[in-house]
Design a protein around this motif. Sequence first.
Motif, PDB file in Angstrom:
ATOM      1  N   MET A 180       0.694   0.911   8.184  1.00  0.00           N
ATOM      2  CA  MET A 180      -0.024   1.537   7.077  1.00  0.00           C
ATOM      3  C   MET A 180       0.769   1.331   5.793  1.00  0.00           C
ATOM      4  SD  MET A 180      -1.376   5.480   6.648  1.00  0.00           S
ATOM      5  CE  MET A 180       0.278   6.210   6.756  1.00  0.00           C
ATOM      6  N   ILE A 181       0.115   0.732   4.795  1.00  0.00           N
ATOM      7  CA  ILE A 181       0.769   0.453   3.520  1.00  0.00           C
ATOM      8  C   ILE A 181      -0.030   1.109   2.403  1.00  0.00           C
ATOM      9  CG2 ILE A 181       1.715  -1.330   2.011  1.00  0.00           C
ATOM     10  CD1 ILE A 181       1.574  -3.274   4.319  1.00  0.00           C
ATOM     11  N   LEU A 182       0.671   1.822   1.530  1.00  0.00           N
ATOM     12  CA  LEU A 182       0.037   2.491   0.403  1.00  0.00           C
ATOM     13  C   LEU A 182       0.471   1.850  -0.904  1.00  0.00           C
ATOM     14  CD1 LEU A 182       0.456   6.260   1.407  1.00  0.00           C
ATOM     15  CD2 LEU A 182      -1.334   4.637   2.096  1.00  0.00           C
ATOM     16  N   TYR A 183      -0.476   1.706  -1.826  1.00  0.00           N
ATOM     17  CA  TYR A 183      -0.225   1.144  -3.151  1.00  0.00           C
ATOM     18  C   TYR A 183      -0.756   2.093  -4.209  1.00  0.00           C
ATOM     19  CZ  TYR A 183       0.407  -3.241  -0.546  1.00  0.00           C
ATOM     20  OH  TYR A 183       0.825  -4.201   0.329  1.00  0.00           O
ATOM     21  N   ASP A 184      -0.147   2.022  -5.416  1.00  0.00           N
ATOM     22  CA  ASP A 184      -0.721   2.758  -6.528  1.00  0.00           C
ATOM     23  C   ASP A 184      -1.810   1.907  -7.174  1.00  0.00           C
ATOM     24  OD1 ASP A 184       0.498   0.861  -8.197  1.00  0.00           O
ATOM     25  OD2 ASP A 184       2.098   2.210  -8.835  1.00  0.00           O
ATOM     26  N   THR A 185      -2.430   2.419  -8.221  1.00  0.00           N
ATOM     27  CA  THR A 185      -3.581   1.737  -8.822  1.00  0.00           C
ATOM     28  C   THR A 185      -3.175   0.510  -9.648  1.00  0.00           C
ATOM     29  OG1 THR A 185      -3.498   3.293 -10.686  1.00  0.00           O
ATOM     30  CG2 THR A 185      -4.985   3.807  -8.861  1.00  0.00           C
ATOM     31  N   GLU A 186      -1.875   0.229  -9.731  1.00  0.00           N
ATOM     32  CA  GLU A 186      -1.407  -1.000 -10.369  1.00  0.00           C
ATOM     33  C   GLU A 186      -0.941  -2.017  -9.338  1.00  0.00           C
ATOM     34  OE1 GLU A 186       1.588   0.186 -13.131  1.00  0.00           O
ATOM     35  OE2 GLU A 186       0.151   0.956 -14.605  1.00  0.00           O
ATOM     36  N   GLY A 187      -1.126  -1.699  -8.062  1.00  0.00           N
ATOM     37  CA  GLY A 187      -0.763  -2.626  -6.999  1.00  0.00           C
ATOM     38  C   GLY A 187       0.682  -2.553  -6.556  1.00  0.00           C
ATOM     39  N   LYS A 188       1.426  -1.514  -6.977  1.00  0.00           N
ATOM     40  CA  LYS A 188       2.821  -1.368  -6.576  1.00  0.00           C
ATOM     41  C   LYS A 188       2.898  -0.612  -5.252  1.00  0.00           C
ATOM     42  CE  LYS A 188       4.458  -1.298 -11.357  1.00  0.00           C
ATOM     43  NZ  LYS A 188       5.150  -0.494 -12.411  1.00  0.00           N
ATOM     44  N   LYS A 189       3.709  -1.148  -4.328  1.00  0.00           N
ATOM     45  CA  LYS A 189       3.823  -0.529  -3.007  1.00  0.00           C
ATOM     46  C   LYS A 189       4.515   0.825  -3.101  1.00  0.00           C
ATOM     47  CE  LYS A 189       4.887  -3.169   0.487  1.00  0.00           C
ATOM     48  NZ  LYS A 189       5.677  -3.968   1.466  1.00  0.00           N
ATOM     49  N   LYS A 190       3.914   1.845  -2.449  1.00  0.00           N
ATOM     50  CA  LYS A 190       4.483   3.182  -2.430  1.00  0.00           C
ATOM     51  C   LYS A 190       5.059   3.556  -1.078  1.00  0.00           C
ATOM     52  CE  LYS A 190       2.375   6.525  -4.423  1.00  0.00           C
ATOM     53  NZ  LYS A 190       1.387   7.557  -4.800  1.00  0.00           N
ATOM     54  N   LEU A 191       4.498   2.967  -0.015  1.00  0.00           N
ATOM     55  CA  LEU A 191       4.915   3.351   1.329  1.00  0.00           C
ATOM     56  C   LEU A 191       4.517   2.280   2.330  1.00  0.00           C
ATOM     57  CD1 LEU A 191       5.903   5.707   3.307  1.00  0.00           C
ATOM     58  CD2 LEU A 191       3.485   6.267   3.531  1.00  0.00           C
ATOM     59  N   SER A 192       5.370   2.080   3.338  1.00  0.00           N
ATOM     60  CA  SER A 192       5.042   1.243   4.490  1.00  0.00           C
ATOM     61  C   SER A 192       5.453   2.024   5.726  1.00  0.00           C
ATOM     62  CB  SER A 192       5.768  -0.102   4.418  1.00  0.00           C
ATOM     63  OG  SER A 192       5.405  -0.923   5.511  1.00  0.00           O
ATOM     64  N   GLN A 193       4.477   2.291   6.606  1.00  0.00           N
ATOM     65  CA  GLN A 193       4.709   3.211   7.717  1.00  0.00           C
ATOM     66  C   GLN A 193       4.011   2.719   8.978  1.00  0.00           C
ATOM     67  OE1 GLN A 193       6.208   6.494   7.582  1.00  0.00           O
ATOM     68  NE2 GLN A 193       5.911   6.612   9.784  1.00  0.00           N
ATOM     69  N   LYS A 194       4.725   2.712  10.112  1.00  0.00           N
ATOM     70  CA  LYS A 194       4.115   2.376  11.389  1.00  0.00           C
ATOM     71  C   LYS A 194       3.277   3.558  11.878  1.00  0.00           C
ATOM     72  CE  LYS A 194       5.492  -1.817  12.503  1.00  0.00           C
ATOM     73  NZ  LYS A 194       6.633  -2.038  13.413  1.00  0.00           N
ATOM     74  N   VAL A 195       2.072   3.262  12.373  1.00  0.00           N
ATOM     75  CA  VAL A 195       1.195   4.303  12.919  1.00  0.00           C
ATOM     76  C   VAL A 195       0.608   3.789  14.225  1.00  0.00           C
ATOM     77  CG1 VAL A 195       0.614   5.230  10.648  1.00  0.00           C
ATOM     78  CG2 VAL A 195      -0.839   3.461  11.658  1.00  0.00           C
ATOM     79  N   ASP A 196       0.066   4.714  15.022  1.00  0.00           N
ATOM     80  CA  ASP A 196      -0.597   4.315  16.257  1.00  0.00           C
ATOM     81  C   ASP A 196      -1.864   3.531  15.935  1.00  0.00           C
ATOM     82  OD1 ASP A 196       1.307   5.547  17.818  1.00  0.00           O
ATOM     83  OD2 ASP A 196       0.217   7.438  17.931  1.00  0.00           O
TER      84      ASP A 196
END
Length: 389
Positions: free
Chosen positions: A307-323
């Motif tokens: 799971m990868i989260l980005y802000d509205t400018e395309g900058k990565k905020k988080l990278s997290q392993k999930v089931d």
Amino acid sequence: MESLIGRSFDVMAVKEQHRKRITFLVSAVICILICAVVFYLLFHWFINRQYDSYEVVQAVSVKNGSSQNYVSYADGVIRYGRDGVTTVDNKGTSLWSGSYDMVNPKIDTCQSSAVIADIGGKSLYVYKGDDTGTDFSVDYPIVQACVSRQGVIAVMWEESASNTIAIYNPFDQSNKLLAEIPTNVEDGYPVCMDLSPDGSSIAVSYLCVTSGAAQSRVTFYNFSEVGKNANCLVGAHNYNETVISEIRFLDEDNVCLFGEKGFYIWNNMKQPKAVAKKTFSETIKSAFCNEDVVGMILDAGEEKAQMILYDTEGKKKLSQKVDADYTSVQICEDEILLNSATKCVVYRTNGVKKFSKNLSSKISYFFPGQKTNRYFLIQDSKIKTIKLK
């Protein structure tokens, strides 16, 4: 004439007052620092607190639960089917309801407004939060319908030779039709669209086949004075060898386009401009967004996903392993909810797993509630409000 002894007493008094003032200031600073540290620790504990259980605080039985559809709503959940719609808050109270007769109802919501459209049919039901709702119909089979927060709707219908997108205010008896946009054959076949929350802009994805390869053409329409000078069309872009299958407005002026390889963010709907582009080599399992975050879940193999989260400018905020074993994902403010048929999980956007629970009864839907640590579980023809503990 003042004596030297009197002066010495004055100097000693001033020094004593200065010493007391310094002592007071130092003590005040120490107290403020201690309070700040305690507040930080409490805040850090609160935003990272994890839960492993819950209690059911309210349960409402519903009829024909398996044939009903549910979506999260501002004040609770919406339950809808072929013969009507109703909303339920976290106390089990019905907020509003409406009756209709549809074969294939699909819903779109924006804050307190909702539109239910009979896809392939010609009828709609629209509610805007401060009335009993209204029935509405068009002359051709409906392909898609969207709603703004004030109840203005965009309807895409299919004619024999082409499709048309129309903007309506179904609550204005004197001026229901606000704009009409005929699709052009050279643009391709319209696949999806979304209406901005204020009802002033639309983004539409068209599917084109050029030289045997499928691609998308995305067009942007604006209904302000700027758009009216150009038949509402204010921008367009071709995505070669890429199909844009979903469009979501993040707010009034930012829109995210989701494709099979990644996502693209545009802003300034009066003069649309591309501001971010993210593509992935991995298979995209799911995508989600709100006004602050765009999220992607990528296949990572071995029963795991990324799971990868980005802000509205395309900058990565988080990278997290999930089931990887989940059937639904959604984001609400700073929480991401995932569920399968037997498990529900809540992640915070900082990566902390707030809650995870395996359940013995089948989970049909899992939604956020309005209060902190309250959620809705749809199970066994019951709408349950749960509280984490």
